[in-house]
Design a protein around this motif. Structure first.
Motif, mmCIF file in Angstrom:
data_model
loop_
_atom_site.group_PDB
_atom_site.id
_atom_site.type_symbol
_atom_site.label_atom_id
_atom_site.label_comp_id
_atom_site.label_asym_id
_atom_site.label_seq_id
_atom_site.Cartn_x
_atom_site.Cartn_y
_atom_site.Cartn_z
ATOM 1 N N GLY A 270 129.250 78.432 28.864
ATOM 2 C CA GLY A 270 130.463 78.185 29.652
ATOM 3 C C GLY A 270 130.177 78.007 31.125
ATOM 4 N N LEU A 271 129.318 78.869 31.691
ATOM 5 C CA LEU A 271 128.963 78.745 33.102
ATOM 6 C C LEU A 271 128.189 77.464 33.385
ATOM 7 C CD1 LEU A 271 127.938 82.400 34.042
ATOM 8 C CD2 LEU A 271 129.978 81.144 34.766
ATOM 9 N N ALA A 272 127.344 77.046 32.437
ATOM 10 C CA ALA A 272 126.577 75.813 32.635
ATOM 11 C C ALA A 272 127.503 74.610 32.733
ATOM 12 C CB ALA A 272 125.582 75.635 31.486
ATOM 13 N N PHE A 273 128.492 74.521 31.826
ATOM 14 C CA PHE A 273 129.429 73.401 31.889
ATOM 15 C C PHE A 273 130.288 73.476 33.159
ATOM 16 C CE2 PHE A 273 128.587 72.926 27.318
ATOM 17 C CZ PHE A 273 128.472 71.544 27.249
ATOM 18 N N LEU A 274 130.693 74.688 33.539
ATOM 19 C CA LEU A 274 131.491 74.840 34.749
ATOM 20 C C LEU A 274 130.703 74.409 35.987
ATOM 21 C CD1 LEU A 274 134.032 75.828 36.193
ATOM 22 C CD2 LEU A 274 133.052 78.127 36.197
ATOM 23 N N MET A 275 129.443 74.831 36.094
ATOM 24 C CA MET A 275 128.618 74.442 37.229
ATOM 25 C C MET A 275 128.348 72.946 37.230
ATOM 26 S SD MET A 275 128.377 77.145 38.910
ATOM 27 C CE MET A 275 127.277 76.478 40.152
ATOM 28 N N TRP A 276 128.200 72.381 36.035
ATOM 29 C CA TRP A 276 128.011 70.936 35.932
ATOM 30 C C TRP A 276 129.228 70.189 36.484
ATOM 31 C CZ3 TRP A 276 127.890 67.852 30.704
ATOM 32 C CH2 TRP A 276 127.533 66.523 30.958
ATOM 33 N N ILE A 277 130.418 70.638 36.097
ATOM 34 C CA ILE A 277 131.651 70.005 36.590
ATOM 35 C C ILE A 277 131.763 70.155 38.109
ATOM 36 C CG2 ILE A 277 134.171 70.139 36.519
ATOM 37 C CD1 ILE A 277 133.913 70.988 33.584
ATOM 38 N N LEU A 278 131.542 71.375 38.597
ATOM 39 C CA LEU A 278 131.663 71.612 40.039
ATOM 40 C C LEU A 278 130.622 70.828 40.831
ATOM 41 C CD1 LEU A 278 132.419 75.451 40.137
ATOM 42 C CD2 LEU A 278 134.007 73.561 40.489
ATOM 43 N N TRP A 279 129.391 70.742 40.312
ATOM 44 C CA TRP A 279 128.343 69.998 41.002
ATOM 45 C C TRP A 279 128.677 68.508 41.074
ATOM 46 C CZ3 TRP A 279 124.747 70.862 44.325
ATOM 47 C CH2 TRP A 279 123.707 69.938 44.517
ATOM 48 N N THR A 280 129.165 67.949 39.955
ATOM 49 C CA THR A 280 129.564 66.538 39.949
ATOM 50 C C THR A 280 130.713 66.292 40.918
ATOM 51 O OG1 THR A 280 128.907 66.369 37.627
ATOM 52 C CG2 THR A 280 130.334 64.637 38.492
ATOM 53 N N LEU A 281 131.706 67.184 40.899
ATOM 54 C CA LEU A 281 132.833 67.055 41.821
ATOM 55 C C LEU A 281 132.381 67.156 43.269
ATOM 56 C CD1 LEU A 281 135.880 66.957 42.437
ATOM 57 C CD2 LEU A 281 135.928 69.441 42.103
ATOM 58 N N LEU A 282 131.458 68.075 43.541
ATOM 59 C CA LEU A 282 130.979 68.260 44.908
ATOM 60 C C LEU A 282 130.224 67.031 45.396
ATOM 61 C CD1 LEU A 282 130.947 70.457 47.116
ATOM 62 C CD2 LEU A 282 128.715 71.164 46.243
#
Length: 292
Positions: free
Chosen positions: A35-47
Motif C-alpha cells: 500500500g505504501l509503495a503504490f501511495l509513494m508512486w502516486i505522490l512521486w508522479t504527482l510531484l
C-alpha cells in the motif's frame, strides 16, 4: 498425566501459535508495504509532473484564467471559485455540525430522535458524493434551471456536515462525567455546561473535525459536475456557473492538449498540498494536548 508428558504438548501448542502469529505479522507488513509503495508512486508522479507544470507557468498559474487550447493561461478563476464555494460551505456546515453534535452528546442516549439523527449521520458519512450531487441537482439546479456556485456550496455542505457532527459528538463524549457533575453542582444550567464547560474542554478536537471536513470537500469533483459545473472566465457571481479546481482538473486531464494536461497536474498538486497542509494543521496546531 505427569508434568513431563504435558510439557511437550504445551511447547508444541506454543510453537504453533508463535508460527501463526509471525505469519500474520508478516502478511500485515507485506500488505502495508504494498500500500505504501503504490501511495509513494502516486505522490512521486504527482510531484514530478505537478512541479513541471508550476515551473513552466510561474506566477501566471495564479494570475491568469484558464486558457483556450494552444494559448498560455493559468488557474486563477478555478482557484478563486473553489475558495469561494469551499469557504461558504465551511461557514454553513461548521456551526450546524457543532450544534448538532452538542445535541447528540447531550440528549443522544435516551432521545429517539437523537438516535435516529446519529444513524442518518453515519449513513451520510459513507454516501457516495455523486449521489449528493444528483440530489442537489434534482432539488435545486433543476428548479432554477441553471448551474451555480450556490448549488455547489449546498452539495459540499451536505458532505461536510456529517463529518463535523460525528467528530463533535465523539469528542464531547470524552469529557469526564465528574467535570460535568461539578459544573451542575455549582448551579450552572445545562446549556452553560454544554457550551462553556463541555465544549470548551474539547475545543481542539472540534476544530480538528472542522478542518478535516474542509479537507474532505476540497477535492470533491462529482457533486460539482452536477451543481456548479464550470466557467471559463473569472466570475465572483455565485448565482451562475463557477469555475473550480476539481472540475477543471477533470476536464483538462482528459483533453488531448499538452498545455491543458500540464495545468491539470499543477492543479492536482495544489489541491493535494492544500489538503496535506490542512491535515498537518489539524494534527499539530490544534491537536488535543495530554497533560503530563
Amino acid at each position: 498425566m505427569s508434568q513431563a508428558a504435558i510439557k511437550p504438548q504445551i511447547n508444541r501448542v506454543y510453537r504453533k501459535r508463535l508460527l501463526v502469529h509471525r505469519f500474520g505479522i508478516a502478511l500485515s507488513v507485506l500488505a502495508m508495504t504494498i500500500g505504501l509503495a503504490f501511495l509513494m508512486w502516486i505522490l512521486w508522479t504527482l510531484l514530478l509532473k505537478g512541479i513541471v507544470g508550476i515551473e513552466g507557468l510561474g506566477l501566471t498559474l495564479f494570475t491568469v484564467d484558464t486558457p483556450a487550447p494552444g494559448s498560455a493561461g493559468g488557474l486563477r478563476n478555478a482557484i478563486v471559485g473553489s475558495l469561494m464555494m469551499v469557504g461558504l460551505s465551511t461557514l454553513i456546515s461548521t456551526p450546524i455540525g457543532i450544534l448538532a453534535g452538542i445535541y447528540l452528546a447531550e440528549y443522544g442516549e435516551t432521545n429517539k430522535f437523537a438516535q435516529l439523527t446519529r444513524f442518518v449521520t453515519d449513513i451520510m458519512l459513507s454516501a457516495p458524493s455523486i449521489v449528493i450531487g444528483l440530489f442537489v441537482y434534482a432539488l435545486y439546479v433543476a428548479k432554477v434551471s441553471h448551474f451555480s456556485g450556490y448549488a455547489g456550496s449546498i452539495a459540499l455542505t451536505i458532505i461536510a456536515v456529517p463529518v463535523v457532527v460525528r467528530t463533535t459528538d465523539n469528542m464531547l463524549r470524552l469529557v469526564p462525567n465528574s467535570l460535568l457533575e461539578a459544573a451542575f453542582a455549582l448551579g450552572a444550567p445545562r446549556w452553560k455546561v454544554a457550551t462553556l464547560v463541555r465544549l470548551r474542554a474539547v475545543k481542539a478536537g472540534v476544530i480538528t473535525g472542522a478542518l478535516l471536513a474542509l479537507a474532505r470537500i476540497a477535492g470533491e469533483t462529482a457533486p460539482l459536475l452536477f451543481t456548479a459545473l464550470n466557467n471559463q472566465f473569472f466570475s465572483l457571481n455565485m448565482n451562475a456557473p463557477m469555475a473550480n479546481l476539481p472540475v477543471v482538473i477533470n476536464q483538462f486531464a482528459m483533453s488531448p492538449y499538452d498545455d491543458w494536461r500540464d495545468l491539470a497536474w499543477a492543479g492536482a498538486l495544489i489541491v493535494t498540498f492544500s489538503v496535506l497542509l490542512l491535515n498537518i494543521l489539524s494534527r499539530t496546531v490544534f491537536s488535543q494536548k495530554t497533560p503530563k
